[in-house]
Design an enzyme around this catalytic site. Sequence first.
Site, PDB file in Angstrom:
ATOM      1  N   ASP A 258      50.434  74.039   5.030  1.00  0.00           N
ATOM      2  CA  ASP A 258      50.377  74.900   6.230  1.00  0.00           C
ATOM      3  C   ASP A 258      49.099  74.643   7.017  1.00  0.00           C
ATOM      4  OD1 ASP A 258      49.182  75.919   3.959  1.00  0.00           O
ATOM      5  OD2 ASP A 258      49.833  77.984   4.256  1.00  0.00           O
TER       6      ASP A 258
ATOM      7  N   ASP B 169      57.682  64.968  12.051  1.00  0.00           N
ATOM      8  CA  ASP B 169      58.280  65.394  13.331  1.00  0.00           C
ATOM      9  C   ASP B 169      57.229  66.115  14.174  1.00  0.00           C
ATOM     10  OD1 ASP B 169      60.737  64.484  12.300  1.00  0.00           O
ATOM     11  OD2 ASP B 169      61.849  66.112  13.253  1.00  0.00           O
TER      12      ASP B 169
ATOM     13  N   LYS C 133      51.105  72.222  -1.792  1.00  0.00           N
ATOM     14  CA  LYS C 133      51.029  73.688  -1.740  1.00  0.00           C
ATOM     15  C   LYS C 133      50.859  74.169  -3.178  1.00  0.00           C
ATOM     16  CE  LYS C 133      51.499  77.570   0.661  1.00  0.00           C
ATOM     17  NZ  LYS C 133      50.551  78.023   1.703  1.00  0.00           N
TER      18      LYS C 133
ATOM     19  N   ASP D 260      58.603  65.067   5.855  1.00  0.00           N
ATOM     20  CA  ASP D 260      59.636  65.063   6.894  1.00  0.00           C
ATOM     21  C   ASP D 260      59.217  65.991   8.042  1.00  0.00           C
ATOM     22  OD1 ASP D 260      61.991  64.556   8.192  1.00  0.00           O
ATOM     23  OD2 ASP D 260      63.252  65.725   6.837  1.00  0.00           O
TER      24      ASP D 260
ATOM     25  N   TYR E 283      65.008  66.757  -1.837  1.00  0.00           N
ATOM     26  CA  TYR E 283      66.083  65.915  -1.317  1.00  0.00           C
ATOM     27  C   TYR E 283      66.966  65.330  -2.408  1.00  0.00           C
ATOM     28  CZ  TYR E 283      64.119  66.374   3.319  1.00  0.00           C
ATOM     29  OH  TYR E 283      63.679  66.883   4.506  1.00  0.00           O
TER      30      TYR E 283
END
Length: 336
Positions: A208, A236, A175, A232, A124
């Site tokens: 994941d 959601d 990750k 983020d 970001y």
Amino acid sequence: MSPTICLIPGDGIGQEVIPETARVLAHLCPHIHFTQAEAGWETFLRQGTALPEATIQAVARADATLFGATQSPTDGPVQGYKSPILELRRRFHLYANLRPTHALLPHHPAVDLLIVRENSEGLYIRDEESDGETAVACRRITRRASQRIARVAFWHARARGGRNGRPPRVTIIHKANVLPLTDGLFRSAALEAAEDFPDIQVEELLVDAAAMWLVKGPARFDVLVAPNLYGDILSDLAAGLTGGLGLAPSANVGDNGVAVFEPVHGSAPDIAGQGVANPTAALLSGAMALDHLGRVEEARRLRIAIYAALQSGPLPADLDGDASTIEFTETVIHAL
Ligand code: NAI
Ligand code: MG
């Protein structure tokens, strides 16, 4: 002294859910003082800036800010337009994004978790370049910011005192198998921070796998800490488990006392102006603002009233009901 809350409704349904939230907060705490400020696409079209200096000053002066949502330009980047919420996070060093998810509705999985999202770096930083054929985005991870956000996660885990009869636990999301330098640094910095919190259990999960576990067994989670983009996306997903974006609140906090509370959702252009937006996410963001102001008892009462309204109905349209934004807010005020 009575606290000041700055209201920034923004665009779209922000203009519908923030005034309703202010109405509930005024009912609950009549001594709260409200100020109004503008931001967003409409503001940009009128003033040539999406975040006027007056708004920045109003946020700096307030004890807490309630931010609705703003709309991004739809046809790619527009010269001079910057996302107001990203700018506020940057200006006020709001490096921690707290996104709690609770099961609020019957027949939903028993979720009670907090996602602590790194809010200041990662992908970001908006450092992209393209020659039209190849596009590259730069992703910055620092030990300092990673340790700082991990400490926030450990503090919150300690304050929550564990969930579902288990001791407090923090899950570090990364990750590092694919990105050993960037995610590897996030991981090792978070594990370093963990050394100061021997009372908190630590686990790590690849992002994941975390997505899979959030769907398959969300009750196993207490606090999750994640780099910006993963946090983020996973928040959601977590919101979706409990009924959708209409229910998901968040807080942007740092170390300097400035705090911006916002529903996780955006400006929802598909339903804006119809008066049907679910105000719950904004109301729960208001409850987080009350906690921040030390009005813990009022925050608790507000949450109980929201739960009661969600049990009794009538529910807003995103929860398959027919209540308008205002009608649902009335139900909450009645429950108070
Ligand atoms: P969105 O969150 O605005 O909407 C996604 C879907 O969820 C839509 O179908 C919408 O109707 C529904 N929804 C969201 N909140 C709801 C509520 N309170 N009640 C009922 N239904 C609700 O995300 P989308 O469509 O991806 O983005 C729309 C605009 O919002 C874009 O311009 C985006 O950039 C902006 N945005 C702004 C944010 C912010 O200001 N912090 C955050 C996310 C998106
Ligand atoms: Mg989001």
